[in-house]
Design a protein around this motif. Structure first.
Motif, short mmCIF file in Angstrom:
data_model
loop_
_atom_site.label_atom_id
_atom_site.label_comp_id
_atom_site.label_asym_id
_atom_site.label_seq_id
_atom_site.Cartn_x
_atom_site.Cartn_y
_atom_site.Cartn_z
N PRO A 56 0.79 -1.23 0.00
CA PRO A 56 0.00 0.00 0.00
C PRO A 56 0.83 1.28 0.00
O PRO A 56 0.46 2.25 -0.65
CB PRO A 56 -0.84 -0.10 1.26
N GLU A 57 1.94 1.29 0.69
CA GLU A 57 2.76 2.50 0.72
C GLU A 57 3.43 2.75 -0.63
O GLU A 57 3.55 3.88 -1.07
CB GLU A 57 3.81 2.42 1.83
N VAL A 58 3.89 1.68 -1.27
CA VAL A 58 4.49 1.80 -2.61
C VAL A 58 3.43 2.32 -3.58
O VAL A 58 3.69 3.25 -4.36
CB VAL A 58 5.06 0.45 -3.08
N LEU A 59 2.26 1.74 -3.54
CA LEU A 59 1.19 2.17 -4.44
C LEU A 59 0.79 3.62 -4.19
O LEU A 59 0.52 4.37 -5.13
CB LEU A 59 -0.02 1.26 -4.30
N ARG A 60 0.77 4.01 -2.95
CA ARG A 60 0.46 5.41 -2.62
C ARG A 60 1.50 6.34 -3.23
O ARG A 60 1.17 7.36 -3.83
CB ARG A 60 0.39 5.60 -1.11
N GLN A 61 2.76 5.96 -3.09
CA GLN A 61 3.85 6.76 -3.66
C GLN A 61 3.73 6.83 -5.18
O GLN A 61 3.91 7.88 -5.78
CB GLN A 61 5.19 6.15 -3.24
N TRP A 62 3.42 5.71 -5.80
CA TRP A 62 3.27 5.69 -7.26
C TRP A 62 2.08 6.53 -7.72
O TRP A 62 2.15 7.19 -8.76
CB TRP A 62 3.12 4.26 -7.76
N LEU A 63 1.00 6.52 -6.95
CA LEU A 63 -0.16 7.33 -7.30
C LEU A 63 0.19 8.81 -7.26
O LEU A 63 -0.18 9.58 -8.15
CB LEU A 63 -1.33 7.03 -6.36
N VAL A 64 0.94 9.23 -6.26
CA VAL A 64 1.38 10.62 -6.16
C VAL A 64 2.27 10.97 -7.35
O VAL A 64 2.12 12.03 -7.97
CB VAL A 64 2.12 10.87 -4.82
N ARG A 65 3.17 10.06 -7.72
CA ARG A 65 4.05 10.30 -8.87
C ARG A 65 3.28 10.37 -10.18
O ARG A 65 3.68 11.07 -11.11
CB ARG A 65 5.10 9.19 -8.98
N ALA A 66 2.18 9.62 -10.28
CA ALA A 66 1.40 9.57 -11.51
C ALA A 66 0.85 10.94 -11.89
O ALA A 66 0.63 11.23 -13.06
CB ALA A 66 0.25 8.58 -11.38
N VAL A 67 0.69 11.80 -10.92
CA VAL A 67 0.14 13.13 -11.18
C VAL A 67 1.12 14.02 -11.95
O VAL A 67 0.71 14.84 -12.76
CB VAL A 67 -0.26 13.80 -9.84
N THR A 68 2.43 13.81 -11.73
CA THR A 68 3.41 14.69 -12.37
C THR A 68 4.40 13.97 -13.29
O THR A 68 5.19 14.62 -13.96
CB THR A 68 4.24 15.42 -11.28
N ALA A 69 4.35 12.66 -13.35
CA ALA A 69 5.31 11.88 -14.15
C ALA A 69 5.18 12.22 -15.64
O ALA A 69 4.09 12.53 -16.13
CB ALA A 69 5.10 10.39 -13.94
N THR A 70 6.29 12.13 -16.33
CA THR A 70 6.27 12.35 -17.79
C THR A 70 6.22 11.04 -18.56
O THR A 70 6.03 11.04 -19.77
CB THR A 70 7.51 13.16 -18.22
N SER A 71 6.43 9.91 -17.85
CA SER A 71 6.32 8.60 -18.48
C SER A 71 5.84 7.59 -17.44
O SER A 71 6.00 7.81 -16.23
CB SER A 71 7.66 8.15 -19.05
#
Length: 79
Positions: A56-71
């Protein structure tokens, strides 16, 4: 009919585990639409990594990154 199992510690533990898995799955399913809405292509390898992740913590971090990621690959990158 004996319903004592449903009140037992083991039963509570099973339900808690199921709830945690459900929350993790929800986060995984939330990442993909964010990327798609932003027009970012998600390769099968990245899609599989996201949907197979149960942390869950990894997924939370990835969700936050998904907002600004370029790929899509940037989301799962080790930092």
């Amino acid at each position: 009919m004996d319903l004592s199992f449903y009140k037992s510690f083991m039963s509570e533990e099973i339900r808690d585990e199921g709830r945690a898995q459900g929350r993790a799955q929800g986060r995984a399913e939330g990442i993909l639409p964010v990327l798609e809405q932003r027009g970012i292509t998600v390769p099968d390898k990245v899609r599989e990594r996201i949907t197979d992740c149960g942390g869950p913590e990894v997924l939370r971090q990835w969700l936050v990154r998904a907002v600004t990621a370029t790929s899509a690959e940037e989301i799962c990158a080790e930092k």
